[in-house]
Design an enzyme around this catalytic site. Structure first.
Site, PDB file in Angstrom:
ATOM      1  N   ARG A  68      27.061  10.802  16.841  1.00  0.00           N
ATOM      2  CA  ARG A  68      26.262  11.124  15.668  1.00  0.00           C
ATOM      3  C   ARG A  68      26.381  12.582  15.242  1.00  0.00           C
ATOM      4  O   ARG A  68      26.516  13.469  16.074  1.00  0.00           O
ATOM      5  CB  ARG A  68      24.784  10.791  15.935  1.00  0.00           C
ATOM      6  CG  ARG A  68      24.519   9.311  16.078  1.00  0.00           C
ATOM      7  CD  ARG A  68      23.147   9.027  16.658  1.00  0.00           C
ATOM      8  NE  ARG A  68      22.854   7.597  16.650  1.00  0.00           N
ATOM      9  CZ  ARG A  68      23.293   6.741  17.571  1.00  0.00           C
ATOM     10  NH1 ARG A  68      24.031   7.179  18.577  1.00  0.00           N
ATOM     11  NH2 ARG A  68      23.002   5.460  17.487  1.00  0.00           N
ATOM     12  N   HIS A  93      29.853   7.677  14.126  1.00  0.00           N
ATOM     13  CA  HIS A  93      31.206   7.182  14.414  1.00  0.00           C
ATOM     14  C   HIS A  93      32.157   7.267  13.216  1.00  0.00           C
ATOM     15  O   HIS A  93      32.935   6.347  12.952  1.00  0.00           O
ATOM     16  CB  HIS A  93      31.140   5.745  14.920  1.00  0.00           C
ATOM     17  CG  HIS A  93      30.562   5.608  16.288  1.00  0.00           C
ATOM     18  ND1 HIS A  93      30.595   6.619  17.226  1.00  0.00           N
ATOM     19  CD2 HIS A  93      29.919   4.558  16.895  1.00  0.00           C
ATOM     20  CE1 HIS A  93      30.018   6.210  18.346  1.00  0.00           C
ATOM     21  NE2 HIS A  93      29.582   4.973  18.172  1.00  0.00           N
ATOM     22  N   HIS A 165      35.776   2.987  22.165  1.00  0.00           N
ATOM     23  CA  HIS A 165      34.440   2.397  22.338  1.00  0.00           C
ATOM     24  C   HIS A 165      34.521   1.038  23.033  1.00  0.00           C
ATOM     25  O   HIS A 165      34.061   0.020  22.511  1.00  0.00           O
ATOM     26  CB  HIS A 165      33.763   2.246  20.980  1.00  0.00           C
ATOM     27  CG  HIS A 165      32.266   2.262  21.039  1.00  0.00           C
ATOM     28  ND1 HIS A 165      31.539   1.395  21.819  1.00  0.00           N
ATOM     29  CD2 HIS A 165      31.361   3.041  20.405  1.00  0.00           C
ATOM     30  CE1 HIS A 165      30.247   1.628  21.646  1.00  0.00           C
ATOM     31  NE2 HIS A 165      30.109   2.643  20.797  1.00  0.00           N
ATOM     32  N   GLU A 283      31.810   6.197  27.001  1.00  0.00           N
ATOM     33  CA  GLU A 283      32.598   6.815  25.936  1.00  0.00           C
ATOM     34  C   GLU A 283      32.880   8.278  26.273  1.00  0.00           C
ATOM     35  O   GLU A 283      31.994   9.123  26.201  1.00  0.00           O
ATOM     36  CB  GLU A 283      31.855   6.721  24.610  1.00  0.00           C
ATOM     37  CG  GLU A 283      31.449   5.305  24.218  1.00  0.00           C
ATOM     38  CD  GLU A 283      30.337   5.298  23.202  1.00  0.00           C
ATOM     39  OE1 GLU A 283      30.554   5.799  22.079  1.00  0.00           O
ATOM     40  OE2 GLU A 283      29.238   4.805  23.520  1.00  0.00           O
TER      41      GLU A 283
END
Length: 326
Positions: A68, A93, A165, A283
């Site tokens: 974010r 993203h 991801h 991630e």
């Protein structure tokens, strides 16, 4: 562009399938302790479904900025760059059409079991300055290591933060949860965040619920958080030669080591998946909202510089481990 599928295989029976849309890994077939192959990532059975919708970013390449950016904007040299708001007032993203929603050019490399994925993100795409040329190399070796090597260059100052991801469920059963999976993360601190998962800038020491310095089940303390884990762990070693995270499914005997050159790992346990807690994402990336947090490691990329990152997913099982111990 036409949807195409590619496959990497090794001598251990492991194979990885991916498509040119979003660089999405559609299958990771990994043997368990008895040698039985199963797919250890979530996703759709029909690859064409990814063209219609993938709100959970199943197993896709993420960019230009993973995670974010608060307020969906940042500044470079005093100039403000507004971004697309797709997560309340924030950008998530890469915005409306991130790297997970574009077709990548695919080229098989001469060296065995490697493909190069390339994409040119044009100047001001999703609000980001600079023509960004991105190259990703997917590789699979006989050590059951699926490696992702990232590189990028730009012709204007810009911010870059790339990741993959993947949602892992080492049981191979997409209907079962990952709450019994055991996890280790080599981190003493994590970044505090507000209710919208935007970092406050504070760095907190690991405490009981967030302490994965010793192997423990994901489900042990997960209810301490309203929507499970969605935390940025600050790794002690940003080094792709060092194991930064270890995930194990006691029932199947499968395990996964994550090695990365990135400074952080975002642990997300899939609270908002259609089937809650059926996959866990690890991630490897820079920290959320880094463009607006000068105290964080910088994500600024300038002309003449090259963004580089390596993340390795190394799979094993109890039978392989026992053999290596003898």
């Amino acid at each position: 562009m036409e949807l195409k599928k590619y496959k990497l295989s090794n001598s251990q029976g492991m194979n990885v399938e991916f498509i040119n849309f979003g660089g999405i890994v559609t299958k990771m077939m990994v043997p368990d302790a008895n040698g039985k192959l199963a797919n250890v990532v979530l996703g759709f059975e029909d690859e064409s479904e990814y063209l219609k919708h993938n709100p959970s970013y199943y197993n896709a390449l993420i960019g230009r900025f993973a995670n974010r950016i608060g307020g969906a904007k940042f500044e470079i040299d005093g100039k403000s760059y507004p971004l697309f708001k797709n997560d309340c007032e924030n950008s998530l993203h890469g915005g409306k059409k991130g790297f997970d929603k574009v077709f990548w050019e695919i080229e098989q490399l001469e060296r065995e079991n490697s493909y190069k994925l390339t994409f040119l993100s044009p100047d001001m795409a999703e609000g980001y300055p600079g023509n960004l040329k991105v190259e990703i190399i997917y590789s699979l070796n006989d050590k059951n290591e699926f490696s992702i090597n990232y590189s990028a260059t730009t012709d204007k100052d810009t911010h870059v933060n790339l990741t993959h991801h993947a949602y892992f469920n080492l049981s191979g059963d997409k209907k079962s949860t990952i709450l019994d999976h055991e996890l280790f993360i080599d981190a003493d601190t994590y970044s505090a965040a507000d209710e919208y998962s935007i970092p406050t800038g504070a760095i907190l020491s690991i405490d009981g619920p967030t302490d994965f310095r010793e192997l423990k089940s994901i489900g042990k303390d997960i209810n301490q958080f309203r929507d499970g884990y969605n935390h940025n762990f600050i790794l002690k070693n940003a080094d792709s030669r060092v194991v930064s995270a270890f995930l194990r499914d006691p029932k199947s005997g499968r395990s996964l080591e994550v090695l990365t050159s990135e400074p952080g790992i975002q642990l997300y346990t899939g609270y908002y998946l259609d089937n809650r807690y059926t996959g866990v994402a690890l991630e490897a990336q820079h920290f959320p909202d880094s463009p607006n947090k000068p105290m964080f490691p910088s994500t600024l990329l300038k002309p003449g510089q090259e963004y580089r990152q390596t993340t390795i997913y190394r799979f094993s099982n109890e039978r392989i481990n026992a053999k290596n111990r003898n």
